[in-house]
Design an enzyme around this catalytic site. Sequence first.
Site, short mmCIF file in Angstrom:
data_model
loop_
_atom_site.label_atom_id
_atom_site.label_comp_id
_atom_site.label_asym_id
_atom_site.label_seq_id
_atom_site.Cartn_x
_atom_site.Cartn_y
_atom_site.Cartn_z
N HIS A 4 72.71 -37.96 145.60
CA HIS A 4 74.05 -37.98 144.99
C HIS A 4 74.57 -36.55 144.81
O HIS A 4 73.80 -35.58 144.86
CB HIS A 4 73.99 -38.68 143.63
CG HIS A 4 72.93 -38.09 142.76
ND1 HIS A 4 73.06 -36.87 142.15
CD2 HIS A 4 71.69 -38.54 142.46
CE1 HIS A 4 71.96 -36.59 141.50
NE2 HIS A 4 71.10 -37.59 141.67
O1 LIG Z 1 66.76 -34.33 135.18
P1 LIG Z 1 65.53 -34.98 134.61
O2 LIG Z 1 64.46 -34.01 134.28
O3 LIG Z 1 65.86 -35.91 133.47
O4 LIG Z 1 64.86 -35.88 135.78
C1 LIG Z 1 65.62 -36.85 136.47
C2 LIG Z 1 65.06 -38.23 136.23
O5 LIG Z 1 64.99 -38.50 134.88
P2 LIG Z 1 63.57 -38.85 134.18
O6 LIG Z 1 62.64 -37.72 134.50
O7 LIG Z 1 63.14 -40.15 134.80
O8 LIG Z 1 63.95 -38.95 132.76
C3 LIG Z 1 66.02 -39.25 136.85
O9 LIG Z 1 65.50 -40.56 136.65
P3 LIG Z 1 66.50 -41.80 136.42
O10 LIG Z 1 67.25 -41.98 137.72
O11 LIG Z 1 67.42 -41.41 135.30
O12 LIG Z 1 65.58 -42.95 136.13
C4 LIG Z 1 66.15 -39.01 138.36
O13 LIG Z 1 64.92 -39.24 139.00
C5 LIG Z 1 66.60 -37.57 138.60
O14 LIG Z 1 66.74 -37.35 140.00
P4 LIG Z 1 68.23 -37.35 140.60
O15 LIG Z 1 68.95 -36.18 139.94
O16 LIG Z 1 68.85 -38.69 140.26
O17 LIG Z 1 68.09 -37.14 142.08
C6 LIG Z 1 65.60 -36.62 137.96
O18 LIG Z 1 65.98 -35.28 138.23
P5 LIG Z 1 64.97 -34.30 139.03
O19 LIG Z 1 63.65 -34.28 138.30
O20 LIG Z 1 64.82 -34.91 140.41
O21 LIG Z 1 65.67 -32.99 139.05
#
Ligand SMILES: O=P(O)(O)O[C@@H]1[C@@H](OP(=O)(O)O)[C@H](OP(=O)(O)O)[C@H](O)[C@H](OP(=O)(O)O)[C@H]1OP(=O)(O)O
Length: 514
Positions: free
Chosen positions: A58
């Site tokens: 995204h």
């Molecule tokens: O930004 P954070 O640390 O909350 O991590 C995001 C994840 O949250 P969570 O660790 O599950 O609480 C987040 O999980 P959700 O989609 O919210 O379940 C995503 O995986 C996100 O990746 P992207 O930006 O959607 O491509 C994740 O981002 P990246 O770790 O890929 O940067």
Amino acid sequence: QETAASGSLSAFFGTKSRYAEVNPHLLRDPLALAPAASGQLLPAAACAPLQLRALARHGTRFPTRKQILRLGQLHRRLRAAPAPCPAAQRLAAWDLWYRPDMDGRLAAQGRRDMEHLARRLAARFPALSSPRRRAAFLSSSKHRCVESSAAFRQGLPPAPGEDMENEVLEINDKLMRFFDHCEKFKTCIEENRTALHQVDAFKNGSKMQNVLEKIANTLCLPVNELNADLIQVAFFTCSFELALKNVTSPWCSIFDEEDAKVLEYLNDLKQYWKRGYGYDINSRSSCILFQDIFQKLDKAVSEKKWPLTHPVAGILHCSCLQPVWGCLCLLHTAPRWLQAPVAGSAGHGVGEGPLSPVLCISTFPAGEQGVGAVHCPPLVPRGCGALGVSRYGSQKKHRARTDVPGQVPTGPRAMWQECGDPVGRGSMELGQLPPLPAGAAQPSSTDPCQPVVCFGPHRCWPWDIGPKILGHWSQDRCPAPMSLSRGRAAHATLNSLLKLGNCPSVQNNCPSLI
Ligand SMILES: O=P(O)(O)O[C@@H]1[C@@H](OP(=O)(O)O)[C@H](OP(=O)(O)O)[C@H](O)[C@H](OP(=O)(O)O)[C@H]1OP(=O)(O)O
């Protein structure tokens, strides 16, 4: 001074990097196509593309709720006791404009990212994106992905006489958030408090402690009021402000490059153990998407029809792209990670820069020799040798992977077979299972996500029926099977097994965690 700070830190933002970081020419012209990397084999001009499947993360988003709440906690602390330090004063005066309900939503910059991405793809593959051919969209159900799909559509040429509003947008979490549907991944990694133990060890290690002490000093705060999560969110805020507003935030000024390396490593560690080569199931959880892509590409190749099928754009998460890259052997590889001892050391194990946001694969109908899988720029594969464009067949069947989690992919292993092997590493042979009870489902031979319990090297059962099958086994002969005690579901199964007095001797199908 602050501009300099942001500039030197931005190479260490990892998954929070702004997209243009990997393609700086986009800062000057967001529609410019990246030049071909030197030595890259591009399809001959005579090749006509058959089918395009694009997977894209995204667009730029706001921080998730979890991170916004953490930032609020740190900001409140700084405001509560204005410290004599200038950095603390600047941060206390900073306007906390993020609200929890922004929770990872797509930002205005994210809409532009997606529209520009679509326009660049359309320019790169004009035959596939002509107005005559409508695209199909697959999206994760998360608002940032749904909104990104709409913005992506805006960037494609409009279909004449067609109502864009009615175009196909399929929300499909089984494909676009496959990790939420992979029982084995959820059990062994997501819900397993020990799966990321190396991340926890690093948070509590000496490298991180040094950073905490430096920042505490800069902010005139007692060091015991800071922790790795708070420091990480401060660092993320520096990256978010650059990506969202193109400004250098005062949060950047509390970090230097050495701190940034440690924080980059912390984020890299999470990605490695949760999405990367740390555990086999991380990449295997994407088998359902991997198979979907290649089955449709196979169909396109075998039918070689013209006009061609719709290009399909799948908008998903970084957390989905990484496992797919793992399957294709395109992730930054492990040796430098693994050289760093676990607790408290880093620096030399730091990751290798920002992750690319897009993987696209397309097939060309020129027979076996010319069929190719194209990884759109800016994907620069690491660890598997140069791979800008590779033969479709070899990409599908012979991507090298390792049998040892975390090591450099070396020997060839058929991904097709891997995705069809429910346990992996030969620990299950369906032919040697004892008979299943009447009505019990046979473990799927094609689903790597199905958890199984193994008793002996060749006796593996679907998770839920293991205890029932083995209820008659003899009692009181088993030491505590520690390997079964991982994850919530594992605990539940273990408890019932122990009550039944069985002797689960091999594994719970979770990867080894040590
Ligand atoms: O930004 P954070 O640390 O909350 O991590 C995001 C994840 O949250 P969570 O660790 O599950 O609480 C987040 O999980 P959700 O989609 O919210 O379940 C995503 O995986 C996100 O990746 P992207 O930006 O959607 O491509 C994740 O981002 P990246 O770790 O890929 O940067």
